[in-house]
Motif scaffolding. Structure first.
Motif, mmCIF file in Angstrom:
data_model
loop_
_atom_site.group_PDB
_atom_site.id
_atom_site.type_symbol
_atom_site.label_atom_id
_atom_site.label_comp_id
_atom_site.label_asym_id
_atom_site.label_seq_id
_atom_site.Cartn_x
_atom_site.Cartn_y
_atom_site.Cartn_z
ATOM 1 N N LEU A 173 -74.773 16.633 93.039
ATOM 2 C CA LEU A 173 -73.592 17.358 93.502
ATOM 3 C C LEU A 173 -72.842 16.473 94.490
ATOM 4 O O LEU A 173 -73.405 16.051 95.503
ATOM 5 C CB LEU A 173 -74.003 18.673 94.175
ATOM 6 N N VAL A 174 -71.575 16.183 94.179
ATOM 7 C CA VAL A 174 -70.791 15.237 94.968
ATOM 8 C C VAL A 174 -69.442 15.855 95.301
ATOM 9 O O VAL A 174 -68.803 16.471 94.442
ATOM 10 C CB VAL A 174 -70.587 13.919 94.188
ATOM 11 N N VAL A 175 -69.006 15.684 96.550
ATOM 12 C CA VAL A 175 -67.697 16.178 96.998
ATOM 13 C C VAL A 175 -66.807 14.988 97.333
ATOM 14 O O VAL A 175 -67.258 14.006 97.932
ATOM 15 C CB VAL A 175 -67.836 17.078 98.251
ATOM 16 N N LEU A 176 -65.535 15.057 96.949
ATOM 17 C CA LEU A 176 -64.545 14.040 97.296
ATOM 18 C C LEU A 176 -63.654 14.590 98.401
ATOM 19 O O LEU A 176 -63.037 15.655 98.237
ATOM 20 C CB LEU A 176 -63.692 13.688 96.079
ATOM 21 N N LEU A 177 -63.576 13.882 99.532
ATOM 22 C CA LEU A 177 -62.829 14.374 100.686
ATOM 23 C C LEU A 177 -62.091 13.239 101.377
ATOM 24 O O LEU A 177 -62.345 12.062 101.132
ATOM 25 C CB LEU A 177 -63.780 15.023 101.701
ATOM 26 N N TYR A 178 -61.186 13.618 102.275
ATOM 27 C CA TYR A 178 -60.593 12.656 103.206
ATOM 28 C C TYR A 178 -61.588 12.412 104.344
ATOM 29 O O TYR A 178 -62.455 13.244 104.626
ATOM 30 C CB TYR A 178 -59.273 13.200 103.754
ATOM 31 N N ASP A 179 -61.442 11.269 105.012
ATOM 32 C CA ASP A 179 -62.401 10.894 106.052
ATOM 33 C C ASP A 179 -62.561 11.961 107.127
ATOM 34 O O ASP A 179 -63.676 12.265 107.553
ATOM 35 C CB ASP A 179 -61.972 9.574 106.713
ATOM 36 N N GLU A 180 -61.443 12.547 107.567
ATOM 37 C CA GLU A 180 -61.494 13.486 108.688
ATOM 38 C C GLU A 180 -62.069 14.852 108.286
ATOM 39 O O GLU A 180 -62.259 15.723 109.140
ATOM 40 C CB GLU A 180 -60.109 13.674 109.302
ATOM 41 N N GLU A 181 -62.374 15.032 107.015
ATOM 42 C CA GLU A 181 -62.936 16.304 106.554
ATOM 43 C C GLU A 181 -64.468 16.307 106.540
ATOM 44 O O GLU A 181 -65.077 17.294 106.136
ATOM 45 C CB GLU A 181 -62.364 16.638 105.171
ATOM 46 N N VAL A 182 -65.079 15.228 106.968
ATOM 47 C CA VAL A 182 -66.526 15.199 107.205
ATOM 48 C C VAL A 182 -66.726 15.553 108.674
ATOM 49 O O VAL A 182 -66.315 14.811 109.568
ATOM 50 C CB VAL A 182 -67.128 13.824 106.880
ATOM 51 N N VAL A 183 -67.315 16.721 108.918
ATOM 52 C CA VAL A 183 -67.357 17.295 110.263
ATOM 53 C C VAL A 183 -68.800 17.587 110.676
ATOM 54 O O VAL A 183 -69.726 17.468 109.880
ATOM 55 C CB VAL A 183 -66.509 18.584 110.334
ATOM 56 N N ALA A 184 -68.960 17.984 111.937
ATOM 57 C CA ALA A 184 -70.314 18.243 112.452
ATOM 58 C C ALA A 184 -70.940 19.471 111.818
ATOM 59 O O ALA A 184 -72.135 19.482 111.483
ATOM 60 C CB ALA A 184 -70.267 18.401 113.965
#
Length: 209
Positions: A173-184
């Protein structure tokens, strides 16, 4: 993105609806040039994933608007000989699937008052077809340090994940996101499942799930 504060003075977990609005607001400010450049970087990063390198079937989706772009990646996978499945939204929010045969094989479909989606115009393979995928690319708005994904809230991919579990299928399972959308952290519910990896323009992050 700030969290709410409770009467005790401690931060409370922001609810999913509020977070979705915040992430979508940021996305909607992106220019077309940024979205296109990001799509190229995302494809290059994703194609480095060993799971995609050995995949024979990938379930994916066609990005719309300011979503992290997927068409460059879909075409690259297809050029490798990978069978790419794309979703078609059903009236009950479940997903049917069809094969991707290039950008010309897509139909622009408006679902009532909701967003217009690009769906496969050819034969429908049934909701269970996703169980054959070696990798499932999931749309999302954010992912946290545990690999928990914040979706758009329609529930379609919750059904997909439940269907995979019932079929004892174990795709990556893989998600494609913008850098700032990886959060704590993002708020979760009992049915939520962690993903194995997130791909952003700057790299890949894996999770121990």
């Amino acid at each position: 993105m700030g969290a709410k504060v409770t009467d005790t003075g401690r931060p409370a977990e922001p609810d999913k609806r509020m977070l979705r609005r915040e992430f979508l607001t940021v996305r909607n400010r992106l220019t077309g040039d940024v979205v296109r450049e990001t799509a190229t970087a995302l494809a290059a990063r994703a194609l480095e994933l060993p799971e995609l390198a050995r995949a024979r079937t990938v379930a994916a989706y066609v990005s719309v608007g300011s979503e992290p772009g997927t068409l460059t990646l879909l075409d690259a996978l297809r050029a490798r000989g990978v069978r790419v499945l794309l979703p078609a939204l059903l009236p009950d929010n479940d997903l049917d699937w069809g094969a991707y045969a290039g950008e010309g094989s897509l139909a622009r479909v408006r679902h009532g008052g909701r967003m217009t989606l690009f769906e496969p115009a050819g034969e429908r393979l049934g909701p269970e077809a996703v169980s054959a995928a070696d990798v499932v690319l999931l749309p999302g708005l954010a992912v946290d340090a545990r690999g928990m994904r914040l979706g758009r809230g329609g529930g379609s991919y919750d059904r997909v994940l439940a269907r995979l579990e019932r079929a004892h299928a174990r795709p990556a399972l893989v998600v494609l996101l913008y850098d700032e959308e990886v959060v704590a952290s993002v708020p979760t519910e009992p049915h939520d499942r962690a993903v194995h990896a997130v791909v952003t323009p700057s790299g890949v992050r894996r999770f121990d799930v």
